[in-house]
Design an enzyme around this catalytic site. Structure first.
Site, PDB file in Angstrom:
ATOM      1  N   ASP A  33       0.828  -1.216   0.000  1.00 38.57           N
ATOM      2  CA  ASP A  33       0.000   0.000   0.000  1.00 38.57           C
ATOM      3  C   ASP A  33       0.854   1.255   0.000  1.00 38.57           C
ATOM      4  O   ASP A  33       0.353   2.357  -0.112  1.00 38.57           O
ATOM      5  CB  ASP A  33      -0.896   0.011   1.247  1.00 38.57           C
ATOM      6  CG  ASP A  33      -1.827  -1.189   1.270  1.00 38.57           C
ATOM      7  OD1 ASP A  33      -2.269  -1.592   0.172  1.00 38.57           O
ATOM      8  OD2 ASP A  33      -2.090  -1.725   2.356  1.00 38.57           O
ATOM      9  N   HIS A  34       2.132   1.075   0.196  1.00 35.14           N
ATOM     10  CA  HIS A  34       3.025   2.223   0.401  1.00 35.14           C
ATOM     11  C   HIS A  34       4.280   2.009  -0.422  1.00 35.14           C
ATOM     12  O   HIS A  34       5.233   1.424   0.058  1.00 35.14           O
ATOM     13  CB  HIS A  34       3.344   2.319   1.894  1.00 35.14           C
ATOM     14  CG  HIS A  34       4.059   3.587   2.266  1.00 35.14           C
ATOM     15  ND1 HIS A  34       5.408   3.750   2.112  1.00 35.14           N
ATOM     16  CD2 HIS A  34       3.606   4.757   2.781  1.00 35.14           C
ATOM     17  CE1 HIS A  34       5.764   4.959   2.531  1.00 35.14           C
ATOM     18  NE2 HIS A  34       4.696   5.580   2.938  1.00 35.14           N
TER      19      HIS A  34
END
Lengths: 174, 132
Positions: A33-34
């Site tokens: 997600d990052h």
């Protein structure tokens, strides 16, 4: 279940210094997600360890040092990030090494300085390279929050921390 | 050490501990209202003063504790005469003249000024010198 952001304690000089390592893995959900791919802006995924979690890793490293110094009798809470500087990202397949040094220890709390290093297996001969510094302050909350009562048991150093200490070969009877 | 030297070092301690600009640190600035200090910052300031000046500060010596919780010292949100006397005894480095006209406990932070910290350091340094 406590979210642990260090994998192993590799050195402990009681009251002075604690060193821990963290292996960054693509199996960790947050890396996806990052930063996730952004089709709209034509950007592909760039999985890196969020800097906030690197700070948490140092907080756990330094927090154990502070807790150990007080025989784990105090509830040690991160109270202040005095300084946090990181010069490069840590990605999957790299190892972070956190070295926390005790600057001051007092009945009310403690301050620590910390160095973050990175081992990049793409360039192993370089060894661990310093990528930042994180200085923190901790509060012994039972000594500070006048009029506020906390549970008797030490909820800070829970089972996950005991497991980490045990698997790192550190005696801690608390 | 001259007063200016003490002041410069105290200012640097406050700049580092509170992440404020140098020009925000004036003698009359209050640590809480003007410079944004919170409880843990007071411990940070104590640590940094000890490191900078090489003396030890006992718990509650610079910033007295447990005044607000003592029923003898606080009544109806105001610090009693007994409480003010206790504060003055514990904080000879502070100027109470403005605050004690209306000694509300919520405004007690007004006595924690930069000047009070400088005076505290000066007293500690002269006490340390006298002891040697």
């Amino acid at each position: 279940m406590r979210w642990m952001w260090i994998d192993r304690i590799v050195e402990l000089e009681p009251g002075l210094r604690l060193v821990a390592v963290k292996n960054v893995s693509l199996a960790e959900e947050h890396l996806h997600d990052h930063f996730a791919a952004d089709a709209e802006h034509g950007e592909s995924a760039l999985p890196v360890m969020p800097a906030s979690l690197i700070i948490e890793g140092m907080a756990q490293t330094a927090g154990i040092l502070v807790g150990h110094t007080g025989q784990f009798k105090e509830k040690v809470i991160l109270a202040k990030i005095s300084r946090a500087e990181l010069s490069r990202d840590a990605g999957p397949g790299m190892t972070l090494r956190y070295t926390a040094t005790m600057e001051r220890f007092d009945p009310l709390g403690a301050s620590t300085s910390g160095v973050v290093e990175l081992l990049d297996f793409a360039n192993p001969r370089a060894g661990f390279v310093e990528i930042g510094r994180i200085d923190l302050m901790f509060s012994h909350i039972d000594q500070n929050m006048a009029g506020v009562e906390f549970p008797e048991h030490n909820f800070v150093f829970s089972d996950s921390f005991r497991t980490l200490l045990r698997t790192s070969g550190i005696q801690a009877d608390f | 050490m001259t007063r200016d030297e003490v002041y410069d070092k105290v200012r640097q301690v406050l700049v580092d501990a509170l992440s404020v600009d140098e020009d925000e640190v004036t003698p009359t600035a209050t640590l809480t209202t003007d410079l944004g200090a919170e409880s843990i910052d007071f411990l940070d300031i104590v640590f940094k003063l000890e490191q900078t000046f090489g003396f030890k500060i006992a718990q509650g010596e610079l910033f007295p504790e447990n005044v607000a919780q003592d029923p003898r010292y606080v009544k109806d949100g105001r610090v009693t005469a007994e409480g003010i006397a206790a504060l003055k005894e514990r904080m000879p480095h502070a100027d109470f003249s403005a605050w004690e006209k209306n000694p509300e406990i919520t405004k007690v932070g007004e006595i924690f000024t930069v000047d009070a910290v400088v005076k505290f350091v000066e007293r500690k340094l002269s006490a340390t010198a006298a002891a040697h």
